[in-house]
Design an enzyme around this catalytic site. Structure first.
Site, PDB file in Angstrom:
ATOM      1  N   SER A 109       0.833  -1.195   0.000  1.00 23.67           N
ATOM      2  CA  SER A 109       0.000   0.000   0.000  1.00 23.67           C
ATOM      3  C   SER A 109       0.871   1.249   0.000  1.00 23.67           C
ATOM      4  O   SER A 109       1.900   1.309   0.680  1.00 23.67           O
ATOM      5  CB  SER A 109      -0.910   0.022   1.227  1.00 23.67           C
ATOM      6  OG  SER A 109      -1.528   1.288   1.369  1.00 23.67           O
ATOM      7  N   LEU A 131      -1.642   2.170  -5.205  1.00 20.44           N
ATOM      8  CA  LEU A 131      -1.633   3.615  -5.003  1.00 20.44           C
ATOM      9  C   LEU A 131      -3.018   4.151  -4.671  1.00 20.44           C
ATOM     10  O   LEU A 131      -3.984   3.906  -5.392  1.00 20.44           O
ATOM     11  CB  LEU A 131      -1.119   4.313  -6.272  1.00 20.44           C
ATOM     12  CG  LEU A 131      -1.029   5.842  -6.225  1.00 20.44           C
ATOM     13  CD1 LEU A 131      -0.004   6.290  -5.177  1.00 20.44           C
ATOM     14  CD2 LEU A 131      -0.664   6.396  -7.600  1.00 20.44           C
ATOM     15  N   TYR A 132      -3.093   4.911  -3.552  1.00 17.15           N
ATOM     16  CA  TYR A 132      -4.248   5.758  -3.276  1.00 17.15           C
ATOM     17  C   TYR A 132      -3.976   7.121  -3.904  1.00 17.15           C
ATOM     18  O   TYR A 132      -2.862   7.645  -3.809  1.00 17.15           O
ATOM     19  CB  TYR A 132      -4.458   5.931  -1.767  1.00 17.15           C
ATOM     20  CG  TYR A 132      -4.952   4.694  -1.067  1.00 17.15           C
ATOM     21  CD1 TYR A 132      -6.212   4.183  -1.342  1.00 17.15           C
ATOM     22  CD2 TYR A 132      -4.169   4.050  -0.117  1.00 17.15           C
ATOM     23  CE1 TYR A 132      -6.677   3.045  -0.695  1.00 17.15           C
ATOM     24  CE2 TYR A 132      -4.620   2.918   0.531  1.00 17.15           C
ATOM     25  CZ  TYR A 132      -5.879   2.426   0.238  1.00 17.15           C
ATOM     26  OH  TYR A 132      -6.334   1.306   0.879  1.00 17.15           O
ATOM     27  N   THR A 158      -6.264   1.962  -6.642  1.00 12.64           N
ATOM     28  CA  THR A 158      -7.499   1.685  -5.917  1.00 12.64           C
ATOM     29  C   THR A 158      -8.572   2.666  -6.366  1.00 12.64           C
ATOM     30  O   THR A 158      -8.356   3.878  -6.382  1.00 12.64           O
ATOM     31  CB  THR A 158      -7.275   1.781  -4.397  1.00 12.64           C
ATOM     32  OG1 THR A 158      -6.485   0.654  -3.985  1.00 12.64           O
ATOM     33  CG2 THR A 158      -8.584   1.752  -3.639  1.00 12.64           C
ATOM     34  N   ARG A 167     -16.571   3.708   9.080  1.00 15.29           N
ATOM     35  CA  ARG A 167     -16.180   2.514   9.830  1.00 15.29           C
ATOM     36  C   ARG A 167     -16.492   2.772  11.296  1.00 15.29           C
ATOM     37  O   ARG A 167     -15.698   3.352  12.036  1.00 15.29           O
ATOM     38  CB  ARG A 167     -14.698   2.212   9.566  1.00 15.29           C
ATOM     39  CG  ARG A 167     -14.455   2.060   8.060  1.00 15.29           C
ATOM     40  CD  ARG A 167     -13.014   1.952   7.676  1.00 15.29           C
ATOM     41  NE  ARG A 167     -12.873   2.072   6.212  1.00 15.29           N
ATOM     42  CZ  ARG A 167     -11.734   1.976   5.552  1.00 15.29           C
ATOM     43  NH1 ARG A 167     -10.605   1.759   6.213  1.00 15.29           N
ATOM     44  NH2 ARG A 167     -11.714   2.116   4.238  1.00 15.29           N
ATOM     45  N   LYS A 213      -8.087  -1.916  -8.632  1.00 12.73           N
ATOM     46  CA  LYS A 213      -8.617  -2.578  -7.432  1.00 12.73           C
ATOM     47  C   LYS A 213      -9.869  -1.859  -6.956  1.00 12.73           C
ATOM     48  O   LYS A 213      -9.857  -0.651  -6.719  1.00 12.73           O
ATOM     49  CB  LYS A 213      -7.568  -2.577  -6.317  1.00 12.73           C
ATOM     50  CG  LYS A 213      -8.016  -3.245  -5.023  1.00 12.73           C
ATOM     51  CD  LYS A 213      -6.885  -3.251  -4.008  1.00 12.73           C
ATOM     52  CE  LYS A 213      -7.286  -3.962  -2.730  1.00 12.73           C
ATOM     53  NZ  LYS A 213      -8.276  -3.184  -1.944  1.00 12.73           N
ATOM     54  N   SER A 235     -12.916  -6.236  -5.564  1.00  8.69           N
ATOM     55  CA  SER A 235     -12.750  -5.980  -4.132  1.00  8.69           C
ATOM     56  C   SER A 235     -13.800  -4.980  -3.673  1.00  8.69           C
ATOM     57  O   SER A 235     -14.150  -4.051  -4.401  1.00  8.69           O
ATOM     58  CB  SER A 235     -11.353  -5.419  -3.851  1.00  8.69           C
ATOM     59  OG  SER A 235     -11.191  -5.127  -2.469  1.00  8.69           O
ATOM     60  N   HIS A 237     -13.081  -3.672  -0.635  1.00 14.40           N
ATOM     61  CA  HIS A 237     -12.235  -3.125   0.430  1.00 14.40           C
ATOM     62  C   HIS A 237     -12.484  -3.858   1.753  1.00 14.40           C
ATOM     63  O   HIS A 237     -12.469  -3.267   2.840  1.00 14.40           O
ATOM     64  CB  HIS A 237     -12.493  -1.626   0.603  1.00 14.40           C
ATOM     65  CG  HIS A 237     -11.247  -0.794   0.696  1.00 14.40           C
ATOM     66  ND1 HIS A 237     -10.668  -0.208  -0.394  1.00 14.40           N
ATOM     67  CD2 HIS A 237     -10.464  -0.462   1.747  1.00 14.40           C
ATOM     68  CE1 HIS A 237      -9.593   0.471  -0.022  1.00 14.40           C
ATOM     69  NE2 HIS A 237      -9.447   0.311   1.278  1.00 14.40           N
ATOM     70  N   GLY A 269     -11.917 -10.557  -0.296  1.00 16.53           N
ATOM     71  CA  GLY A 269     -13.137 -10.353   0.483  1.00 16.53           C
ATOM     72  C   GLY A 269     -13.541 -11.585   1.255  1.00 16.53           C
ATOM     73  O   GLY A 269     -14.298 -12.424   0.758  1.00 16.53           O
ATOM     74  N   GLY A 270     -12.994 -11.740   2.459  1.00 14.68           N
ATOM     75  CA  GLY A 270     -13.417 -12.825   3.344  1.00 14.68           C
ATOM     76  C   GLY A 270     -12.731 -14.152   3.110  1.00 14.68           C
ATOM     77  O   GLY A 270     -13.205 -15.182   3.599  1.00 14.68           O
ATOM     78  N   GLY A 291      -6.253 -10.415   3.035  1.00 11.00           N
ATOM     79  CA  GLY A 291      -6.067  -9.213   3.829  1.00 11.00           C
ATOM     80  C   GLY A 291      -6.133  -9.477   5.319  1.00 11.00           C
ATOM     81  O   GLY A 291      -5.121  -9.453   6.021  1.00 11.00           O
TER      82      GLY A 291
END
Length: 359
Positions: A109, A131-132, A158, A167, A213, A235, A237, A269-270, A291
């Site tokens: 990341s 990259l963000y 992303t 969150r 992504k 994804s 996220h 994802g999971g 992740g």
């Protein structure tokens, strides 16, 4: 740490929870708002069941795969975790070294410490850079140029963070992970303005493979392929952005059907078990992003813990392939899976039911 410290994957859970703060635990394991998307990630995997074949010669089973031309021991990508430095002191160095030791791939990341240059210097093993978008076009192009200069094998953008998800585990504790605390107030608008026009510009100027992504529909996968994107990364996220989304594995078939081999496909994802990986490969994935399980392994045992996690996944995948009656992923297709109602277990209890029994 010795190999028998961790003999089953759920054994990373308890020491990981002991070793990090409650705030960091919620950052790693939580999702956005009602956490429905987070739960749907596991639900999608749990309602996908196997249709095994028997009386095949499966004495020699290979778990190896090829991703972007790189031969890997397991089709697993240690997914980018932004504030990984809150989980393990060495930050992005630990998964990069673990991936190289085992023979998988790590995606760093852009907001993970100690930074792309230091992580690149850790070893010569292929690694990916995510990259963000936290600056204008010149800033983006400069970051990509730095990654290419330091020999990253592909660049990942992303595209599902136009707004930072609510969150609520973090908000209720008034907590921000380190990467979020260090973000400038002007960073978010750049991500929300990022568009297909930027992808077109980047694709024209960048020669290394490009990964997007955050793809969640066949429609966007089609546009991505039309822009020359080599890898579609499905994804949500980890359920941490848009609430009430589909599980990652549920999105996979429509994307694979649309892409039709014109790009490779990653899904996350999971995913916590070897069988989860096999399900994705049967449905057409090229690799699976790990992740939360990566975070648990790093929190529990650092770099060595991540290597051990990959070894255990490899063992589960090999046994699963053999019991399905195949010797490689190439022999798999959608006929090896079907849909069935999921069991009532949810979340981590779905992946690791023995936690409920005190193991």
């Amino acid at each position: 740490m010795t190999k028998d410290t961790f003999e089953v994957l759920h054994e990373f859970y308890a020491p990981a929870k002991r070793n990090i703060s409650n705030e960091t635990w919620d950052y790693l394991m939580g999702g956005a708002e009602t956490e429905t998307t987070l739960l749907r990630n596991r639900m999608a995997i749990d309602r996908t069941v196997f249709r095994p074949r028997v009386l095949r010669d499966v004495a020699n089973v290979s778990t190896r795969a090829t991703f972007l031309g790189h031969d890997v021991r397991l089709p697993v990508i240690l997914a980018p975790i932004g504030s990984l430095q809150d989980i393990v002191a060495s930050g992005g160095l630990a998964p990069t070294r673990a991936a190289a030791e085992f023979g998988a791939l790590h995606m760093l990341s852009s907001v993970c410490k100690p930074g792309l240059e230091e992580v690149a210097a850790a070893n010569a093993y292929p690694k990916l850079f995510q990259l963000y978008v936290r600056g204008d076009a010149a800033w983006v192009d400069g970051m990509i140029a730095r990654a290419i200069e330091h020999k990253y094998a592909a660049v990942c953008l992303t595209v599902d963070l136009d707004y930072y998800g609510r969150r609520e585990r973090d908000i209720a504790k008034r907590y921000k992970p380190t990467a979020r605390r260090e973000q400038s107030a002007s960073a978010d608008p750049h991500q929300s303005r990022f568009s297909w026009a930027d992808i077109k510009r980047i694709r024209k100027n960048v020669k290394v493979p490009l990964i997007l992504k955050g793809i969640a529909t066949a429609e966007d996968a089609k546009i991505a392929v039309e822009h020359g994107v080599e890898v579609i990364y499905i994804s949500n996220h980890g359920g941490r952005q848009l609430d009430h989304g589909k599980g990652g594995l549920d999105v996979l078939p429509e994307v694979v059907d649309t892409v039709r081999g014109r790009a490779q496909v990653i899904v996350d994802g999971g995913f916590f078990r070897g069988a989860d990986i096999v399900k994705a490969m049967a449905l057409g994935a090229s690799a699976v992003g790990i992740g939360k399980l990566q975070g648990l392994a790093l929190a529990a045992g650092g770099e060595a813990g991540a290597v051990r996690m990959l070894e255990l996944l490899e063992d589960e995948v090999r046994r699963c392939l053999g019991l399905l009656g195949v010797t490689s992923y190439a022999e798999l297709d959608a006929s090896y899976v079907a849909s069935a109602p999921p069991l009532p277990r949810t979340g981590m209890h779905s992946a690791f039911p023995l936690l409920d029994e005190g193991y």
